[in-house]
Design a protein around this motif. Structure first.
Motif, PDB file in Angstrom:
ATOM      1  N   ALA A  70       0.836  -1.203   0.000  1.00  0.00           N
ATOM      2  CA  ALA A  70       0.000   0.000   0.000  1.00  0.00           C
ATOM      3  C   ALA A  70       0.869   1.252   0.000  1.00  0.00           C
ATOM      4  O   ALA A  70       0.631   2.198  -0.756  1.00  0.00           O
TER       5      ALA A  70
ATOM      6  N   LEU B  40       2.493   1.770  -3.438  1.00  0.00           N
ATOM      7  CA  LEU B  40       1.562   2.279  -4.442  1.00  0.00           C
ATOM      8  C   LEU B  40       1.292   3.765  -4.220  1.00  0.00           C
ATOM      9  O   LEU B  40       1.259   4.541  -5.175  1.00  0.00           O
ATOM     10  N   VAL B  41       1.126   4.154  -2.955  1.00  0.00           N
ATOM     11  CA  VAL B  41       0.861   5.564  -2.673  1.00  0.00           C
ATOM     12  C   VAL B  41       2.063   6.411  -3.049  1.00  0.00           C
ATOM     13  O   VAL B  41       1.937   7.481  -3.640  1.00  0.00           O
ATOM     14  N   GLU B  42       3.263   5.904  -2.727  1.00  0.00           N
ATOM     15  CA  GLU B  42       4.469   6.653  -3.064  1.00  0.00           C
ATOM     16  C   GLU B  42       4.651   6.768  -4.571  1.00  0.00           C
ATOM     17  O   GLU B  42       5.222   7.719  -5.067  1.00  0.00           O
TER      18      GLU B  42
ATOM     19  N   ALA C 167      -2.912   5.787  -6.235  1.00  0.00           N
ATOM     20  CA  ALA C 167      -3.814   5.534  -5.107  1.00  0.00           C
ATOM     21  C   ALA C 167      -5.003   4.682  -5.546  1.00  0.00           C
ATOM     22  O   ALA C 167      -5.852   4.357  -4.736  1.00  0.00           O
ATOM     23  N   LEU C 168      -5.068   4.319  -6.824  1.00  0.00           N
ATOM     24  CA  LEU C 168      -6.131   3.474  -7.380  1.00  0.00           C
ATOM     25  C   LEU C 168      -7.527   3.962  -6.969  1.00  0.00           C
ATOM     26  O   LEU C 168      -8.259   3.250  -6.286  1.00  0.00           O
ATOM     27  N   PRO C 169      -7.847   5.170  -7.350  1.00  0.00           N
ATOM     28  CA  PRO C 169      -9.103   5.753  -6.886  1.00  0.00           C
ATOM     29  C   PRO C 169     -10.337   4.959  -7.318  1.00  0.00           C
ATOM     30  O   PRO C 169     -11.346   4.984  -6.627  1.00  0.00           O
ATOM     31  N   GLY C 170     -10.249   4.255  -8.438  1.00  0.00           N
ATOM     32  CA  GLY C 170     -11.445   3.561  -8.925  1.00  0.00           C
ATOM     33  C   GLY C 170     -11.674   2.207  -8.281  1.00  0.00           C
ATOM     34  O   GLY C 170     -12.736   1.610  -8.437  1.00  0.00           O
ATOM     35  N   ILE C 171     -10.677   1.721  -7.550  1.00  0.00           N
ATOM     36  CA  ILE C 171     -10.775   0.358  -7.034  1.00  0.00           C
ATOM     37  C   ILE C 171     -11.328   0.357  -5.623  1.00  0.00           C
ATOM     38  O   ILE C 171     -10.983   1.209  -4.814  1.00  0.00           O
TER      39      ILE C 171
ATOM     40  N   THR D 113     -11.574  -1.526  -2.014  1.00  0.00           N
ATOM     41  CA  THR D 113     -10.635  -2.381  -1.291  1.00  0.00           C
ATOM     42  C   THR D 113     -11.278  -2.902  -0.011  1.00  0.00           C
ATOM     43  O   THR D 113     -12.214  -2.308   0.510  1.00  0.00           O
TER      44      THR D 113
ATOM     45  N   LYS E 275      -1.731  11.142   1.675  1.00  0.00           N
ATOM     46  CA  LYS E 275      -1.021   9.896   1.351  1.00  0.00           C
ATOM     47  C   LYS E 275      -1.385   8.804   2.345  1.00  0.00           C
ATOM     48  O   LYS E 275      -1.636   7.659   1.974  1.00  0.00           O
TER      49      LYS E 275
ATOM     50  N   ALA F  91      -4.793   7.611   1.669  1.00  0.00           N
ATOM     51  CA  ALA F  91      -4.861   6.767   0.472  1.00  0.00           C
ATOM     52  C   ALA F  91      -4.328   5.374   0.762  1.00  0.00           C
ATOM     53  O   ALA F  91      -4.896   4.365   0.319  1.00  0.00           O
ATOM     54  N   ALA F  92      -3.225   5.311   1.523  1.00  0.00           N
ATOM     55  CA  ALA F  92      -2.644   4.004   1.838  1.00  0.00           C
ATOM     56  C   ALA F  92      -3.600   3.176   2.686  1.00  0.00           C
ATOM     57  O   ALA F  92      -3.775   1.976   2.463  1.00  0.00           O
TER      58      ALA F  92
ATOM     59  N   ARG G  74      -6.759   3.429   2.707  1.00  0.00           N
ATOM     60  CA  ARG G  74      -7.882   3.037   1.855  1.00  0.00           C
ATOM     61  C   ARG G  74      -7.528   1.794   1.027  1.00  0.00           C
ATOM     62  O   ARG G  74      -8.356   0.905   0.830  1.00  0.00           O
ATOM     63  N   LEU G  75      -6.291   1.770   0.556  1.00  0.00           N
ATOM     64  CA  LEU G  75      -5.861   0.611  -0.232  1.00  0.00           C
ATOM     65  C   LEU G  75      -5.907  -0.661   0.601  1.00  0.00           C
ATOM     66  O   LEU G  75      -6.069  -1.757   0.078  1.00  0.00           O
TER      67      LEU G  75
ATOM     68  N   GLY H  63      -8.159  -1.190   2.675  1.00  0.00           N
ATOM     69  CA  GLY H  63      -9.555  -1.471   2.938  1.00  0.00           C
ATOM     70  C   GLY H  63     -10.086  -0.795   4.183  1.00  0.00           C
ATOM     71  O   GLY H  63     -11.104  -1.194   4.727  1.00  0.00           O
TER      72      GLY H  63
END
Lengths: 126, 299
Positions: free
Chosen positions: A79, A82-84, A88-92, A94, B230, B233-234, B236-237, B239
């Motif tokens: 995670a 990916l953020v770095e 940020a995969l806004p459409g997915i 999780t 950031k 966002a992390a 959120r990834l 979940g």
């Protein structure tokens, strides 16, 4: 799993493997009339920008085919990477675990922008 | 014996020292002791005697191997080691960097005296040897300053790391609800630590909601906002949904004036509001329990 497809990524994704996954998945969605796709990436500990983009693509394609995609089990390190990378995969959508992801798909999610929490209260009311 | 060595200019100092080590040490110690009275930090005489003995022995051994006084060379390894031990020891007893350097510089007096007596008939030679001794000892003195600085830097770094760990607690408010009270400025290094501990905690507790409380963050500029986003966002990834709380009025206006887009992140003014929202999203609520009869009659 019924109207849902479950994809578990067990090995490190190469670019070609990711492409193959994308092709297979779209075909299976059509063949099985799937309404949801669950991608479990808990075994994945290395990602690059390509794989990140691939996940985004898979989600977009599934959406076009009227299937929701939920990515579950992402590791903290993945995670952060990916953020770095700015992905940020806004459409997915999780979820933390496969279970929660299935719950999410079952609860008849609609509209990919809405989060599970926003749909939560609605579900209870209905 | 010394006559023969005098011609081989380079090693005369070593030979001199070899013959007169005890006398030099005696003289050095006496000037150290008299000097010690004027120091702010009193280092025990026994310690000084031991340290001076150790250092002089190492110094003599080194100068025998390398009279040029290239103190970074391998011949001086042992001397440097002893010097850094002494420097550390004295610093731990409260000596300042200059006091440790003075410890080395005091040796000059003893050595100069020796050179002066030895070459009394050759003023030019005296000057040359004095210069030589002075040069080497100056370098060693400066080395102690370097060591003192390095020690201090190590201390600062260690404290910085401790502060990093201290200032990023992740607390569990309820099953599935985490809170991350941030205190102090957020730089990129801290963000990294905060992010890692938050994500690890999310995995460990299987939390679905994380509340990031920024009451203790003094200013929010574009960079800090970016770091916050950031983190969100992390999470959120992974979940987990994030709520940012503790936004003070000034910070709200700063955020708007800077044109920072907090995107789809939910924000609340206080941690309590955020917690209420988190409970609602988890399908929970807080209600007043039926008051016991006794206290209700009293009301």
């Amino acid at each position: 799993m019924g109207e849902f497809l479950l994809v578990t990524v067990q090995v490190d994704m190469h670019d070609r493997l990711a492409m193959a996954l994308q092709d297979d998945l779209t075909e299976r969605i059509v063949a099985n009339h799937a309404r949801g796709v669950l991608i479990d990436i808990s075994a994945l500990d290395v990602v690059d920008s390509f794989i990140g983009r691939m996940l985004g693509n898979i989600a977009s394609m599934s959406r076009v085919l009227d299937a929701e995609t939920v990515v579950v089990g992402m590791r903290p390190a993945v995670a952060i990477t990916l953020v770095e990378l700015g992905l940020a995969l806004p459409g997915i959508r999780t979820a933390l675990s496969v279970e929660r992801g299935m719950q999410m798909l079952r609860s008849g999610i609609s509209g990919h922008q809405r989060s599970v929490f926003e749909t939560g209260p609605d579900d209870r009311q209905s | 014996m010394e006559k023969s060595k005098i011609d081989t200019n380079s090693n005369s100092l070593a030979a001199l020292l070899a013959g007169n080590e005890a006398a030099v040490l005696e003289r050095w110690r006496s000037s150290l002791v008299s000097d010690n009275g004027s120091r702010r930090s009193g280092i025990r005489e026994a310690d000084l005697n031991r340290q001076s003995g150790e250092f002089l022995a190492a110094f003599r051994a080194a100068i025998e191997r390398d009279a040029a006084g290239n103190i970074q060379g391998s011949a001086w390894d042992q001397t440097r080691g002893i010097l850094s031990d002494i420097s550390r020891e004295q610093a731990s007893q409260g000596a300042t960097a200059s006091e440790v350097a003075t410890f080395i510089f005091t040796l000059k007096e003893a050595l100069f005296g020796l050179v002066q007596i030895e070459f009394a008939d050759d003023p030019q030679r005296v000057a040359q040897e004095v210069w030589n001794v002075s040069r080497i000892l100056d370098r060693l003195g400066l080395l102690t300053t370097d060591i003192a600085l390095k020690n201090r830097e190590e201390t600062i770094l260690r404290q910085q790391n401790e502060m990093l760990e201290l200032s990023t607690p992740v607390v569990k408010l309820w099953g599935g609800i985490l809170a991350l009270p941030l205190i102090g400025t957020l730089d990129s290094e801290r963000t990294q630590v905060v992010m890692e501990s938050l994500l690890d905690e999310i995995v460990r507790t299987e939390a679905a909601i994380a509340i990031i409380d920024i009451t203790g963050v003094p200013t929010v500029d574009t960079l800090v906002a970016q770091h916050l986003l950031k983190t969100v966002a992390a999470a959120r990834l992974m979940g987990a949904e994030c709520i940012i709380s503790g936004i003070r009025p000034q910070i709200a206006s700063t955020i708007v004036h800077l044109g920072v887009d907090l995107g789809g992140v939910s924000t609340k003014a206080t941690l309590a509001d955020a917690f209420a929202m988190a409970l609602l999203r988890s399908g929970l609520g807080v209600c007043r329990i039926e008051a016991p009869r006794k206290s209700s009659s009293g009301q």
